[in-house]
Every structure is written in C-alpha cells, then in structure tokens.
Design an enzyme around this catalytic site. Structure first.
Site, PDB file in Angstrom:
ATOM      1  N   GLU A 364       0.696  -1.158  -0.048  1.00  0.00           N
ATOM      2  CA  GLU A 364      -0.015  -0.041   0.116  1.00  0.00           C
ATOM      3  C   GLU A 364       0.908   1.284   0.279  1.00  0.00           C
ATOM      4  OE1 GLU A 364      -3.097  -0.592  -0.696  1.00  0.00           O
ATOM      5  OE2 GLU A 364      -3.048  -2.360  -0.491  1.00  0.00           O
ATOM      6  N   HIS A 373      -0.338  -1.778  -9.741  1.00  0.00           N
ATOM      7  CA  HIS A 373       0.133  -3.119  -9.767  1.00  0.00           C
ATOM      8  C   HIS A 373       0.587  -3.583 -10.985  1.00  0.00           C
ATOM      9  CE1 HIS A 373      -3.980  -3.527  -7.165  1.00  0.00           C
ATOM     10  NE2 HIS A 373      -2.782  -3.887  -6.432  1.00  0.00           N
TER      11      HIS A 373
END
Length: 431
Positions: A364, A373
């Site tokens: 995070e 991602h």
C-alpha cells in the site's frame, strides 16, 4: 464362564484404548505443531503470543534459541522441523522508525457523537535504533529486549512466508527459561483495493533541470499510525508498531533512486469500539465483525479532516491498522499517488497485531508512492513460481521471495520528481 468373558472384555478394551492412544500420539507427532510446549497455553497466553483467539488454527513451533554476542553482532541459532538455522543479526542500519518522544494519543468516542483525542503519558526509549536488529538475507526485523542479563527476541522475518517470533509470557518463561520462543505463521491477505487519486501530472521535461535534486534526495515518509486493535496496552501496541514498521522500512531498503525511509510521527490508539468512525461506519450492518475495505478510505477523507487537523499536522499519510475481516478477502486499500494529498493520503491495512499485514503495508505504501499493480504495467508480477513482485495484484502466499519490479522502481523515481511528492523532501518533524 462369566468371569472368563469379563476378563476377555477387559483385555480387549485395554488393547483398544492403547491402539487409540498410539494413533493419537502418531498424529500429534506428525503435525506441524509437534514442538508445542507440554504445558497447555491458557486463553490469555495464547492471545498474548499469537494475538488471536484459540479458535484460530495457527501453525507454530516452540524452539530453543541459542545466541552469541560478537561485538555488535548477534549470532542466533535454532532448529525447526529438523533444519538448522544460523542467523547474523546486526543493529538496524538506519534510525528506528519510532524515535523516542513520538506522540502517542488515545481516541475515545463520546456521547456527544464526536471522537476526542487525548495525550497518552507513555513512551519508551528502549525502542530506539539500538534495540532493533535486522538480517537482510531473510528480511528479519527483531526487537531485542535485555532485562537482568537475559535477551528476549520479538519480531518478524518476511522474505519467505511471514513468520513471527515471540518470547514467552511470564508463567511459561519460569517453566522453560528465556531461551525458548514461539515461531508462528503470520501470513495475511495481499489482495487490496486501489483508487487513482493523483491529480498533479509529472513535471514537464523542460523544468526537470530545476528540480533534478529531487530524484536523489531521500524520500522520508512521515506516517501517522491509527491502531484500531482493542484489548492491547499502549506499551504493547508501541512495541508492535516498532517491529511492524521497521519491517516495512526494511522492504524498501533495495529502493535506491530515490531512497525511501519511514518515520512514525504519531500513534493514535482506539480506546473503545466507535473511536475511529471511518472504520466503525464501514462495518457491515449484518455482521459488525466484518468491514467494507473500500469504504474505510471514503469515510477517512472526512474523518481525518475533522478529527486530526487540530492534533497532528506533521504527517504525509495515515495508516489505519484494524483486525476486522473483509468478506471479499481484501487486506488493504489506498489511493495511488496520494501520499502528499490532504484528501488522498489515507491507507488501510488488516493486521491483528501478529505482523500478518507487513507485506500488504509495503504494497500500500508502494501505491501511495505512485506504484501501480504490475499486472497493469508492462512488467510481469510473477518472475517464476517462487518469486513474485511486491506490487503484484494478488501475490502468492507460497512464494519464497518478493522483489520490486523495474516498472515500480521507475514509477517511484518519476514520482519523486513531481510536485505531488514535494512533502517527502521535507524533513521537518514537530516535537
């Protein structure tokens, strides 16, 4: 005749019970927890060691640690499943993420429908950089406490599956001695929710020369930690934060352009269930033990602007740590590139206090620094069956190694050159 039958029955019953006992012993010896202490853990001891109730199935080993001190280096040896481990622990290379004097406050929801923040009269100089030891090879972060000449080891090593290390509570220590420790599996979900909240573009190429120092100036991420972990003392929660965030900091050590360092500038601890309304209002109505992860971020935009501005003005992002499950399996949430934004610098991770959230917290924070991602970039999130990237969309809990992809490292470097990352160059730390 009746006596003969009775004797035969008793012999049969004796043989049957012995057979059952042997089967039970064999099944116990073949299980992962065959090194469990012979004294049964009490409910309180189980909770203290593993941070969960005895209804949770936890894999652990009960091991004898031998140590040797050579100058500043600690040599640690132990055996798990017949395999010997020999680690060299050295003092942390950088300042502890939780310096002595860090503000620690408590949060209480009062009947006036508002959260009130109070100063906690607590800090501990023993948790400075001198108490933190590390091993880069297995990404180990260990808090070493020395009391009356005896060393106690508490921490986590996260290169492979997350493994927690815990010293014994008082009763067991009196029975087995201080060298015995628990090593337990603390893997958590690496599935998360991300939002794209970056609203400032990268600096144009013709202006790059004016801020080129940004790319090599270390990025210092000042974090405010919100701990919604009830039934734990301020002392214990501070210890957990020290180990947890030093472990995350260690995962960023390979990032060099720019270097990324973590410092905790404040901790706020929940004292009752409704203290943190952004989490409380994100719970499912039919089951208050479950939370909607995405809603924590949405609610947090209002909550932090309302409740924390008067108390804290020295943080780049807040991380809420709570123990509630998300029914969809999500372990965290944040906003991509939001670390310096007053409305998007919010992250949420699930952790029960067992360090199961170290990987997702690293993930995070990578998002907050504008990492995406890897499956959404040109980089693969899977190097091979044993190696995954830290920014994989849904990493494997069976992978033996996690690395930063070239796409993420490039994203960090580019982000550090933008005005969206300006707060990371500010080393101001309000006392």
């Amino acid at each position: 005749m009746d006596l003969f039958i009775l004797t035969r029955f008793i012999l049969f019953l004796s043989f049957f019970m012995k057979s059952i006992h042997c089967q039970y012993s064999e099944s116990q010896e073949s299980g992962h927890n065959r090194n469990a202490p012979d004294k049964e853990l009490t409910t309180e001891e189980f909770q203290l060691i593993f941070h969960q109730s005895q209804t949770v199935d936890i894999e652990y080993d009960f091991i004898n640690i031998t140590t040797e001190m050579i100058e500043t280096e600690r040599k640690v040896s132990f055996t798990i499943d017949g395999k010997e481990y020999h680690l060299s622990l050295t003092p942390a290379a950088s300042q502890s993420v939780l310096p002595y004097g860090t503000k620690i406050k408590s949060a209480i929801w009062w009947t006036d429908n508002d959260t009130h923040i109070h100063e906690e009269d607590y800090s501990d100089e023993r948790w400075d950089s001198r108490a933190i030891y590390e091993n880069l090879e297995i990404m180990a972060t260990i808090l070493v406490r020395t009391e009356n000449g005896t060393s106690y080891y508490d921490g986590v090593f996260v290169k492979y599956s997350n493994e927690g290390v815990r010293s014994l509570p008082g009763r067991l220590m009196n029975i087995y001695g201080a060298n015995y420790h628990f090593v337990y599996d603390s893997n958590g979900s690496v599935y998360d929710v991300v939002l794209n909240g970056q609203d400032e573009p990268a600096v144009p190429a013709d202006m790059a020369s004016k801020i080129i120092f940004y790319s090599e100036t270390p990025c210092t991420c000042r974090l405010l930690i919100i701990q919604d972990l009830l039934m734990k003392t301020s002392r214990r929660l501070s210890s957990i934060s020290t180990i947890f965030w030093n472990a995350v900091n260690l995962r960023f050590r390979p990032v060099q352009h720019p270097k990324v360092n973590i410092i905790i500038t404040g901790i706020v601890i929940a004292k009752n269930e409704a203290a943190f309304q952004h989490v409380y209002r994100a719970r499912y109505s039919k089951n208050s033990k479950l939370v909607h992860t995405g809603r924590v971020i949405d609610n947090g935009r209002y909550f932090f602007g309302t409740n924390f501005d008067p108390y804290y003005d020295n943080y780049d992002a807040s991380f809420t740590m709570a123990s509630m499950d998300d029914p969809t399996g999500k372990g965290g949430a944040t906003v991509i590139g939001g670390i310096c934004s007053s409305s998007n610098n919010i992250a949420y991770i699930r952790d029960v206090g067992s360090y199961s959230g170290v990987k997702v917290a690293t993930h995070e924070l990578g998002h907050l620094l504008n990492g995406q991602h890897d499956s959404d970039t040109t980089c693969s999130e899977k190097i091979n069956d044993n190696i995954y990237t830290i920014m994989a969309k849904q990493g494997s809990t069976k992978a033996s190694k996690f690395v930063w992809s070239s796409c993420t490292l490039t994203a960090f470097a580019n982000f550090s050159k933008t005005t969206s990352a300006a707060c990371l160059k500010d080393t101001y730390r309000k006392q």
